[in-house]
Design an enzyme around this catalytic site. Structure first.
Site, PDB file in Angstrom:
ATOM      1  N   ASP A  73       0.847  -1.274   0.178  1.00 13.71           N
ATOM      2  CA  ASP A  73      -0.199   0.238  -0.025  1.00 13.71           C
ATOM      3  C   ASP A  73       0.652   1.451  -0.225  1.00 13.71           C
ATOM      4  OD1 ASP A  73      -1.991  -1.257   0.063  1.00 13.71           O
ATOM      5  OD2 ASP A  73      -2.754  -1.211   1.868  1.00 13.71           O
ATOM      6  N   ARG A  74       0.501   2.618  -0.617  1.00 18.68           N
ATOM      7  CA  ARG A  74       0.628   3.799  -0.354  1.00 18.68           C
ATOM      8  C   ARG A  74       1.433   4.025   0.695  1.00 18.68           C
ATOM      9  NH1 ARG A  74       0.521   9.248  -0.208  1.00 18.68           N
ATOM     10  NH2 ARG A  74      -1.609   8.324   0.673  1.00 18.68           N
TER      11      ARG A  74
END
Length: 650
Positions: A73-74
């Site tokens: 995930d970012r």
């Protein structure tokens, strides 16, 4: 012509120290939080894959092949692996798909209580609104927190079997109630109510670790989507990855050190980000600059915010980049005011970023102490570190030129937080008649003219600002007959324009939070509604109002309410009211409202408009300009809150 990128050494393609391991078959990196693995948009340049490929090409690898087998995930940091040769893909893919790759994460949580120090989480995950997932507990899975180590030791064979079942069942198991998610956890450390957990997922689902921990009452700190406690970032880190090397078959382990933010959060003690001196502040500034990579490397913008106060971990401070110069603003830094950032430490750290020169703006907590914003004690005329810039400097924003003056008082001639709103105005302006109120140096009008506005009126009470606006418009070749500037107090000008039957397709309303003139006082908190009603009366059918405020006492919901009430008072039917996000270089302090509230309101067919004629020929361009307008008050408010720089910090 747009000059070379500002301070390019601050924004390299990829930092070599992020590479954990590399050989002919694999490259493993330590991904920072805030960086996407692989952006789906073709024009994005700030994801790991794009940046790493650019770095490899810079080393002479023309193809710069990267095989993607894993995503984070970012906002998750840590170990991220890619293949470097297509021949390595099959062996690596087999291990990821067969779930023989061992992934270990560390998460920070609060409220651990008397739970068992280890256990296994089993859920079925289903989509939820807003891009989230929802975890449905498996039958009998409620014992995982109280649960025994016997379950943890004995369930491995069962879970391997379940994994085979899960892989083989495909759509059947999803139809039966979602995708199976299995995660093992172990308590690493606990201090009071806070804890660090080691997590080993046996399956790989969207948001698996985040949603499973939230489902048992332990949302990860810094995860607002799942109710996590406030933290400077999502405190989830991919700490270790184990697999067999695709060429040799030998076991390979890759590790990433736990970021300092985890220890700081676990300690639950307020840390002074300035206590570490120049080196620590410089490091924090460089980390903030890294989060602006996409803006810096876009190729069309040379001015933006580099550090935005507590949103970047450096409260009471902002740093703006203008070409090769920096402008540092210190808040609550008046004479005798406690708690302000250490001036010399901040200035030395900023200069070490490679800027040609550093300017200083000092903003006391109480704006009333500022009698003359151009006094040396508040805004030295020349750079306080390095070389001074020319008295007038041209910067670029989305390719458009704007004149700025770095040493001319507390403001520079452009408010950088409105960059994306100016881009929106440019996109909406084609063929439109545009009105720019409280226009300052006319930056919104420049964007509108560049977007194809057929006519515009630019209104501000300051003679100096309106002359500056004319210069900015002349620089892009705007026809002065079609694009007029008016020196006038906005309130009487709006009333006169309504009486004259003026109508506009697009109106920009961006007033200061507070202003005092010889004849009136304005506060956004009490007067914005009346001001907006006057603006709504001038909208043509189907017209749009872009309304903005950075008054810290006006929450987004309250701001929208003001606008709805103003539209009703003006007899306008609002068919759409859209909240607009802040630009990425103005991050909010954790737990606080956004820096800037911006709303784009679109009106429909005209209703019976109070106090205005719906018909009538437009008056001559700029005709309602008030004569003898009072002197301009303090633009945007001279002071800013100690922890979150706001409009005065622009």
């Amino acid at each position: 012509m747009i000059p070379r990128p500002s301070l390019p050494e601050l924004f390299p393609d990829f930092h070599p120290e992020w590479i954990l391991a590399e050989d002919a078959d694999l490259i493993v990196v330590d991904k920072p939080a805030g960086l996407s693995t692989h952006a789906p948009e073709a024009d994005r340049i700030d994801d790991v894959v794009t940046r790493l490929r650019a770095f490899l090409r810079g080393r002479g690898d023309a193809e710069a092949y990267l095989g993607i087998h894993q995503r984070l995930d970012r906002d998750t940091s840590g170990v991220l692996l890619f293949t470097r040769r297509r021949e390595a893909n099959a062996a690596v893919a087999r291990q990821f798909e067969g779930r023989t790759v061992q992934k270990t994460y560390v998460a920070a949580v609060s409220g651990f209580g008397d739970r068992a120090p280890r256990g296994t989480l089993r859920h079925r995950l289903v989509p939820a609104p807003g891009g989230a997932m929802r975890a449905l507990a498996e039958a009998g899975a409620g014992r995982e927190d109280r649960g025994a180590r016997r379950q943890d030791r004995g369930a491995r064979r069962e879970d391997r079997g379940a994994g085979r079942e899960d892989r083989g069942a495909g759509g059947q198991e999803r139809a039966a109630g979602g995708a199976l998610a299995i995660t093992r956890y172990r308590l690493l450390e606990r201090r009071g109510d806070r804890a660090l957990l080691e997590l080993r997922p046996e399956t790989g689902r969207t948001h698996q670790l985040r949603v499973q921990l939230a489902a048992i009452g332990l949302p990860i700190a810094g995860d607002p989507l799942y109710g996590g406690a406030e933290a400077p970032r999502l405190l989830l880190h991919a700490a270790e990855l184990r697999l067999d090397h695709p060429a040799t078959g030998a076991a390979a382990t890759f590790r990433s050190q736990l970021p300092a933010a985890f220890e700081a959060w676990l300690a639950d003690a307020p840390a002074d980000p300035y206590a570490g001196g120049v080196a620590a502040v410089e490091r924090a500034m460089r980390e903030a600059a890294e989060r602006r990579y996409a803006v810096a490397r876009a190729g069309d913008t040379t001015a933006f915010r580099l550090v935005h106060g507590a949103g970047d971990g450096l409260p009471s401070l902002s740093v703006d980049l203008y070409g090769e110069h920096l402008v540092v603003a210190l808040f609550g830094a008046g004479e005798g005011e406690p708690g302000a950032p250490p001036r010399d430490v901040v200035l030395d750290a900023a200069h070490r970023l490679g800027a040609r020169g550093v300017y200083l703006k000092v903003r006391p907590k109480h704006a009333s102490v500022i009698v003359d914003a151009r006094r040396e004690e508040f805004a030295p005329r020349h750079a306080v570190r390095g070389e001074s810039a020319p008295e007038e400097l041209t910067i670029f924003e989305h390719g458009l030129p704007y004149k700025v003056r770095l040493g001319d008082g507390l403001s520079t001639g452009i408010f950088l937080d409105q960059r994306e709103n100016r881009r929106r105005v440019r996109e909406l302006a084609r063929g439109a008649r545009v009105l720019n109120l409280f226009a300052y140096t006319g930056a919104f009008t420049v964007a509108a003219v560049a977007g194809g506005a057929r006519e515009s009126v630019t209104v501000d009470v300051s003679r100096g600002a309106i002359a500056w606006a004319r210069e900015n418009l002349d620089a892009i070749g705007a026809d002065p007959a079609a694009h007029v500037v008016v020196e006038a107090d906005v309130f009487p000008w709006l009333k006169a324009a309504a009486q004259a039957g003026q109508r506009f397709d697009l109106i920009v309303l961006d007033p200061p939070s507070f202003a005092t003139t010889k004849k009136s006082r304005f506060s956004a908190a009490s007067d914005f509604g009346a001001l907006a009603a006057l603006a709504f009366r001038l909208l043509a059918p189907g017209g749009r109002l872009l309304a903005c405020t950075n008054h810290r006492g006006i929450a987004r919901a309250k701001f929208r309410r003001h606008l709805h009430e103003a539209a009703r008072e003006a007899g306008c039917d609002v068919v759409q009211m859209k909240d607009l996000p802040d630009p990425v270089d103005f991050p909010s302090e954790p737990g606080m409202d956004p820096h800037l509230k911006s709303v784009l309101a679109t009106v429909g067919a005209p209703a019976a408009r109070a106090g205005a004629s719906a018909k009538g020929a437009p008056a001559a361009k700029g005709a309602p300009a008030a004569k003898g307008a009072p002197a301009r008050g303090a633009r945007r408010g001279a002071a800013a809150p100690a922890r979150a720089p706001r409009r005065g910090a622009r």
